[in-house]
Motif scaffolding. Structure first.
Motif, short mmCIF file in Angstrom:
data_model
loop_
_atom_site.label_atom_id
_atom_site.label_comp_id
_atom_site.label_asym_id
_atom_site.label_seq_id
_atom_site.Cartn_x
_atom_site.Cartn_y
_atom_site.Cartn_z
N LEU A 64 0.99 4.16 -2.80
CA LEU A 64 0.80 5.47 -2.33
C LEU A 64 1.87 6.42 -2.82
N ASP A 83 -3.59 3.46 -8.06
CA ASP A 83 -4.73 2.79 -7.68
C ASP A 83 -5.08 1.66 -8.51
N ILE A 92 0.90 -1.33 -0.21
CA ILE A 92 -0.11 -0.09 -0.04
C ILE A 92 0.98 1.17 -0.10
N VAL A 144 -4.24 6.82 2.75
CA VAL A 144 -4.90 6.33 1.44
C VAL A 144 -6.07 7.08 1.32
N VAL A 170 -3.48 3.82 6.26
CA VAL A 170 -4.74 3.85 5.58
C VAL A 170 -5.23 5.51 5.58
N ILE A 222 -12.25 2.44 -2.85
CA ILE A 222 -11.23 2.43 -2.13
C ILE A 222 -11.71 3.23 -0.61
#
Length: 708
Positions: A525, A530, A521, A567, A564, A576
């Motif tokens: 980022l 994505d 992840i 995110v 997250v 997402i």
């Protein structure tokens, strides 16, 4: 009557025309596509609960109730299924000691029994067939013969004895076989069977079928003693044979009654016996079956000429030769060919040679080539692949090539046409192969790739714990990004199929996998990407943490929360957002961890998503707030803020449509355990309302309990 036959007498392989499988071919998998028989279901229940039904003798062995009685049709099947399931041991074999069982056929390949247990359990029965192929070395061939010889009835009436791959101690022979005067069929392949033993068994008055493949025989002249009764002779890979080809043929020529002859060889032996045999015009005129697979200098022309002089021929084995490729072999009616020229020949080879690893490997290689661009569903071929894998579990070339064939036969939509039971069997065999060869990466990859079939992953019963362990380990491997993405996707699905107890047993794999998933992840980022790997990774984290406090703990310890939140700050796509919020719901459900979510950044972000126009995002954001506000301990110094959050929660739920509405993605729950503390919180009706809305939505959209 249920019984087994010696391999020489088995119904032969199924011919598969290039375009479609014929009716006979479907017989091989007919049982796989049908429900289990009532007899088998009952026997399996009895086997599984044997201790419950049996009493124990002083030595700990089991004994059936005295008033029970099994006729031989049921007793034979019962014994066979116990052996097949690995449940036949010294302790359980004792149920066959008394008069409750009446056995005629013993089919116990690969079992582990002592000589004493074998004798006590079986030798008082009136046996006519015994198959002890590859029994454990604790039970030696001389012990089996001595035990059977203890019964005068068996000596006179035993018709079929198979001792393939059974151990024989040094300086021991099998001359005692001559006492079994009723024997029609004898197979001693892959054992230390010598010239003296051959002389002895050749005197048997009723011997009609003999298999001496891969034995220590150096001279076959003793066969002349049974030349007027021997109808089937198999001597595959007689590596110690000291006779030259003309001398061997001089003996074979006199076996006037012979209908089946197998002189096939390993390719490395380079035997020219088949070449010389094919030149003979008048030898064995009544022959109906000839196997010369692995022979040297075997050509289409020579084989055609030989067959044309013997119109009764119904089978010829040509695998590992240069023959079998002319139109003659497809045009000749009633002729079956085991070879590698087409799917029909490969099918015949896999069926005929199921116990010969050298030929199974070659046939599987040919099958792999033929199925690279396969579009037809071929359950018969998949069943033959499974048989090859089951018969040679410790042969790496067989297991690896079979795994590749299984992939070709089940990829994409092909798996949908396969019987579920057959897919379960092949999947189970693939996992056994990964355990037997844990360091062979390509085999591990093939097993993982088989799980990319949605049919197998969702519909087929198999050991999902082992599958999850394999997938989690591949999540942590970085040499193949494509395979790692597949492993992440598989993990996301399998995580929901495991119980919390099973998840707890994966502690080591979970720690490493969650670290690696968070690393993926962070990489995405940094790349502001994505892609599908990113989405699979978020879904895997969501599902791994579902009702798994251990996974939630590892997530928080590895700075998962900060990751997250980044995110959510970076991507505003609802799919997402919903995955991140689902993950945060799981963390919020863990009381020991939920307080770590009560920060200004997190609460601010959740409130903004609560007002999202996307119902799923709003619903999941509300779930986080419901769990966080349910525990007053988190809000002792800021009760005013908690009151505001409850008001926001109430307003959001009021604005939602009916709980029967559709979300973009169906939100499901492993259980309703997480709602319990919310429903009993009568001081906070907003929290209760969210829990009731969620339960009603899940039940109305997915009423099957196992899915919720």
């Amino acid at each position: 009557m249920v019984h087994f036959l010696h391999p020489l007498l088995w119904p032969r392989a199924l011919v598969l025309p290039d375009a479609q499988q014929d009716a006979q071919g479907h017989c091989l998998v007919q049982e796989e596509a049908s429900p289990y028989s009532l007899v088998n279901i009952c026997l399996d229940v009895l086997i599984a609960e044997l201790d419950k039904w049996c009493s124990k003798r002083p030595d700990g062995t089991l004994c059936l109730p005295e008033h029970w009685y099994f006729p031989h049709e049921i007793a034979d099947k019962f014994l066979e299924r116990m052996a097949w399931q690995g449940k036949l041991t010294d302790r359980t074999a004792s149920i066959f000691q008394g008069k409750q069982m009446s056995l005629k056929l013993i089919n116990i390949p690969r079992v582990k029994l002592s000589a004493a247990a074998f004798t006590k359990a079986f030798c008082h029965h009136k046996l006519i067939e015994v198959n002890a192929t590859s029994v454990d070395s604790e039970l030696l061939a001389p012990d089996i013969i001595h035990a059977l010889q203890s019964s005068a009835w068996i000596q006179k009436n035993l018709q079929c004895l198979v001792l393939d791959s059974v151990s024989i101690p040094p300086n021991s022979g099998l001359v005692a076989l001559s006492h079994f005067t009723g024997l029609h069929t004898l197979s001693v392949a892959n054992v230390s069977f010598c010239n003296e033993d051959l002389v002895s068994v050749s005197q048997l008055p009723n011997l009609g079928s003999l298999d001496i493949s891969n034995t220590l025989v150096t001279n076959i002249s003793a066969l002349l003693s049974c030349k007027n009764r021997l109808r089937s002779l198999t001597m595959h890979y007689l590596k110690c044979l000291a006779m030259n080809s003309p001398q061997v043929l001089a003996v074979i020529r006199q076996l006037k009654c012979l209908l089946h002859l197998d002189i096939s060889d390993h390719q490395q032996l380079r035997s020219d016996l088949a070449f010389y045999l094919l030149q003979q015009k008048d030898i064995l005129p009544n022959l109906t079956s000839l196997d010369i697979s692995g022979g040297t200098d075997v050509t289409d022309q020579a084989v055609e000429s030989f067959l044309q002089h013997r119109p009764a021929m119904r089978f010829v084995g040509l695998l590992y030769t240069d023959a079998g490729y002319s139109d003659f072999f497809t045009a000749k009616q009633g002729l079956k060919v085991a070879g590698g020229a087409n799917m029909s020949q490969i099918s015949e080879a896999l069926s005929r040679y199921r116990n010969r690893s050298c030929f199974v490997k070659e046939a599987l290689f040919r099958l792999f080539t033929e199925t690279l661009s396969l579009r037809a569903v071929l359950p018969v071929m998949l069943k033959l692949v499974a048989i090859g894998m089951r018969n040679h579990p410790l042969d790496l070339p067989v297991q690896f090539t079979a795994s590749a064939c299984a992939l070709n036969l089940t990829r994409q939509e092909l798996a949908r046409g396969m019987p579920v039971r057959l897919l379960a069997e092949i999947t189970d065999l693939l996992f056994k192969a990964t355990k037997n060869f844990p360091y062979y990466q390509q085999l591990q990859k093939n097993c993982l790739l088989s799980l990319t079939s949605s049919r197998i992953l969702m519909d087929v019963p198999f050991d999902r714990f082992d599958a999850a362990k394999l997938a989690l380990r591949w999540v942590c491997r970085r040499e193949s990004p494509k395979l790692r993405t597949m492993a992440v996707s598989i993990t996301s699905i399998l995580a929901l199929k495991l119980s919390p107890e099973e998840m707890g047993q994966l502690q080591e794999e979970l720690i490493m996998a969650i670290k690696e998933l968070l690393t993926i992840i962070r990489q995405k980022l940094a790349e502001n990407l994505d892609d599908v790997t990113f989405l699979f990774t978020l879904k895997a984290l969501w599902n791994l943490t579902d009702e798994c406090p251990l996974a939630c703990k590892y997530f928080m310890e590895n700075e998962g929360l900060a990751t997250v939140i980044r995110v959510l700050e970076t991507f505003s796509i609802s799919v997402i957002q919903s995955k991140v919020l689902g993950l945060l719901n799981n963390v919020a459900e863990v009381r020991e961890l939920s307080s770590k979510l009560v920060t200004e950044d997190v609460i601010e972000r959740i409130i903004s998503l609560l007002h999202s126009s996307n119902l799923e995002v709003s619903f999941l954001a509300a779930g986080v707030l419901a769990h966080l506000t349910c525990d007053r301990q988190h809000w002792l110094s800021r009760d005013l803020q908690r009151t505001d959050l409850l008001r926001y929660l109430h307003l959001a739920i009021q604005n939602w449509p009916s709980s029967r509405c559709d979300m973009s993605v169906l939100v499901t729950y492993r259980s309703f355990k997480a709602f319990s503390p919310l429903l009993v919180n009568f001081s906070q009706p907003e929290v209760q309302r969210w829990a009731l809305w969620a339960i009603h939505h899940v039940c109305s959209k997915n009423p099957r309990p196992k899915d919720v």
